[in-house]
Design a protein around this motif. Sequence first.
Motif, PDB file in Angstrom:
ATOM      1  N   ASP A  15      44.445 -28.891  26.233  1.00 46.07           N
ATOM      2  CA  ASP A  15      43.290 -27.996  26.385  1.00 46.07           C
ATOM      3  C   ASP A  15      43.661 -26.529  26.574  1.00 46.07           C
ATOM      4  N   SER A  16      44.851 -26.248  27.078  1.00 43.88           N
ATOM      5  CA  SER A  16      45.235 -24.860  27.325  1.00 43.88           C
ATOM      6  C   SER A  16      45.954 -24.217  26.139  1.00 43.88           C
ATOM      7  N   ARG A  31      48.258 -21.633  13.846  1.00 42.73           N
ATOM      8  CA  ARG A  31      49.271 -21.442  14.884  1.00 42.73           C
ATOM      9  C   ARG A  31      48.758 -22.039  16.192  1.00 42.73           C
ATOM     10  N   PHE A  32      49.590 -22.882  16.775  1.00 41.97           N
ATOM     11  CA  PHE A  32      49.315 -23.486  18.077  1.00 41.97           C
ATOM     12  C   PHE A  32      50.266 -22.817  19.060  1.00 41.97           C
ATOM     13  N   ALA A  33      49.745 -22.044  20.003  1.00 40.68           N
ATOM     14  CA  ALA A  33      50.589 -21.281  20.923  1.00 40.68           C
ATOM     15  C   ALA A  33      50.559 -21.915  22.299  1.00 40.68           C
ATOM     16  N   GLY A  34      51.719 -22.365  22.744  1.00 41.08           N
ATOM     17  CA  GLY A  34      51.846 -22.957  24.066  1.00 41.08           C
ATOM     18  C   GLY A  34      52.452 -21.977  25.039  1.00 41.08           C
ATOM     19  N   GLN A  35      52.783 -22.468  26.229  1.00 41.23           N
ATOM     20  CA  GLN A  35      53.371 -21.611  27.255  1.00 41.23           C
ATOM     21  C   GLN A  35      54.724 -21.056  26.826  1.00 41.23           C
TER      22      GLN A  35
END
Length: 65
Positions: A15-16, A31-35
């Motif tokens: 979800d974040s 684009r999937f941007a994570g921490q």
Amino acid sequence: MRSDLEITTWAKINDSCAISTEVEGSDLLVRFAGQLDNFEVLLTPASLDQLIAAATEGRDQLHAA
């Protein structure tokens, strides 16, 4: 020389995760941007249609479960 790259991998999108798109020529970059990292997928119009259909079907299955 072969120009396609085949990789078996997986990613969990939570979800974040920030999801963004941009047009690259005649394709769509998602684009999937994570921490810590980014994961990018380049989709042709036809493969984008397939992804939308598969994700819609999967969402319906989740709601029915």
